[in-house]
Write a protein that holds these residues in place. Structure first.
Motif, short mmCIF file in Angstrom:
data_model
loop_
_atom_site.label_atom_id
_atom_site.label_comp_id
_atom_site.label_asym_id
_atom_site.label_seq_id
_atom_site.Cartn_x
_atom_site.Cartn_y
_atom_site.Cartn_z
N GLU A 90 0.83 -1.20 0.00
CA GLU A 90 0.00 0.00 0.00
C GLU A 90 0.86 1.25 0.00
O GLU A 90 1.99 1.23 0.46
CB GLU A 90 -0.88 0.03 1.25
CG GLU A 90 -1.86 -1.10 1.33
CD GLU A 90 -2.69 -1.00 2.60
OE1 GLU A 90 -2.79 0.09 3.17
OE2 GLU A 90 -3.23 -2.03 3.00
N THR A 91 0.28 2.31 -0.48
CA THR A 91 0.96 3.60 -0.36
C THR A 91 0.72 4.13 1.05
O THR A 91 -0.17 3.66 1.77
CB THR A 91 0.42 4.61 -1.39
OG1 THR A 91 -0.95 4.85 -1.10
CG2 THR A 91 0.59 4.11 -2.80
N ARG A 92 1.50 5.10 1.43
CA ARG A 92 1.37 5.69 2.76
C ARG A 92 -0.01 6.33 2.92
O ARG A 92 -0.65 6.21 3.97
CB ARG A 92 2.47 6.73 2.97
CG ARG A 92 2.41 7.41 4.30
CD ARG A 92 3.62 8.33 4.48
NE ARG A 92 3.58 8.96 5.76
CZ ARG A 92 3.16 10.20 5.98
NH1 ARG A 92 2.75 10.94 4.97
NH2 ARG A 92 3.15 10.71 7.18
N GLU A 93 -0.48 7.00 1.87
CA GLU A 93 -1.78 7.66 1.93
C GLU A 93 -2.91 6.64 2.09
O GLU A 93 -3.84 6.86 2.85
CB GLU A 93 -2.01 8.50 0.67
CG GLU A 93 -1.15 9.75 0.59
CD GLU A 93 0.27 9.45 0.10
OE1 GLU A 93 0.51 8.38 -0.46
OE2 GLU A 93 1.13 10.31 0.31
N ARG A 141 -6.42 3.36 8.08
CA ARG A 141 -6.17 3.29 9.52
C ARG A 141 -6.98 4.32 10.30
O ARG A 141 -7.49 4.00 11.36
CB ARG A 141 -4.67 3.48 9.77
CG ARG A 141 -4.24 3.42 11.17
CD ARG A 141 -4.16 2.01 11.64
NE ARG A 141 -3.59 2.00 12.97
CZ ARG A 141 -3.70 1.01 13.79
NH1 ARG A 141 -4.32 -0.09 13.41
NH2 ARG A 141 -3.18 1.06 14.98
N PHE A 142 -7.06 5.52 9.83
CA PHE A 142 -7.70 6.60 10.58
C PHE A 142 -8.98 7.12 9.93
O PHE A 142 -9.44 8.20 10.28
CB PHE A 142 -6.72 7.75 10.77
CG PHE A 142 -5.53 7.38 11.59
CD1 PHE A 142 -5.64 7.17 12.95
CD2 PHE A 142 -4.28 7.23 11.00
CE1 PHE A 142 -4.54 6.81 13.70
CE2 PHE A 142 -3.18 6.88 11.75
CZ PHE A 142 -3.31 6.67 13.11
N GLY A 143 -9.52 6.40 8.98
CA GLY A 143 -10.79 6.79 8.38
C GLY A 143 -10.76 8.12 7.66
O GLY A 143 -11.66 8.92 7.80
N GLY A 144 -9.70 8.41 6.93
CA GLY A 144 -9.62 9.66 6.19
C GLY A 144 -9.02 10.81 6.99
O GLY A 144 -8.81 11.88 6.45
N ARG A 145 -8.77 10.61 8.28
CA ARG A 145 -8.19 11.67 9.11
C ARG A 145 -6.70 11.44 9.37
O ARG A 145 -6.13 12.06 10.23
CB ARG A 145 -8.93 11.74 10.44
CG ARG A 145 -10.38 12.13 10.31
CD ARG A 145 -11.07 12.19 11.65
NE ARG A 145 -10.90 10.98 12.44
CZ ARG A 145 -11.73 9.94 12.44
NH1 ARG A 145 -12.79 9.94 11.68
NH2 ARG A 145 -11.49 8.90 13.22
N MET A 195 -3.97 13.63 11.65
CA MET A 195 -3.29 13.02 12.79
C MET A 195 -1.77 13.10 12.64
O MET A 195 -1.06 13.43 13.59
CB MET A 195 -3.72 11.56 12.95
CG MET A 195 -5.19 11.37 13.19
SD MET A 195 -5.69 11.88 14.82
CE MET A 195 -5.04 10.53 15.75
N ALA A 196 -1.26 12.81 11.46
CA ALA A 196 0.18 12.87 11.21
C ALA A 196 0.69 14.30 11.36
O ALA A 196 1.77 14.53 11.90
CB ALA A 196 0.50 12.32 9.83
N ARG A 197 -0.08 15.26 10.89
CA ARG A 197 0.31 16.67 10.99
C ARG A 197 0.38 17.13 12.44
O ARG A 197 1.32 17.80 12.86
CB ARG A 197 -0.69 17.52 10.20
CG ARG A 197 -0.37 18.95 10.16
CD ARG A 197 0.75 19.17 9.21
NE ARG A 197 0.88 20.59 9.00
CZ ARG A 197 1.94 21.14 8.52
NH1 ARG A 197 2.95 20.39 8.15
NH2 ARG A 197 2.02 22.42 8.35
#
Length: 82
Positions: A5-8, A14-18, A22-24
């Protein structure tokens, strides 16, 4: 079998589009955390943290390490102001 998978895609699953939010937020939390740890290490008595410490402003010990880590993690903050 799923492919790589790509990171995106991983963050989205994992986070449902958020995931990007979260990473930011996590990247913005690093520099202030290390800055506070620098102050705590500089203000704490030497025997409380490490008996072999030469002093709070020597090039050995935790204070310079935390200060460098804080400086290296300033990039997300600098991106906010450009």
């Amino acid at each position: 079998m799923t492919g790589i998978e790509t990171r995106e895609a991983w963050l989205r699953a994992r986070f449902g589009g958020r995931g990007h939010v979260m990473a930011r937020l996590l990247s913005l939390a690093a520099a202030p955390t290390f800055a506070v740890m620098t102050l705590v290490a500089a203000m704490a008595p030497a025997d409380m943290i490490c008996g072999a410490m030469q002093g709070p402003f020597s090039l050995q010990g935790m204070v310079p390490m935390y200060a460098l880590m804080s400086a290296f993690h300033l990039a997300p903050w600098l991106r906010l102001f450009r």
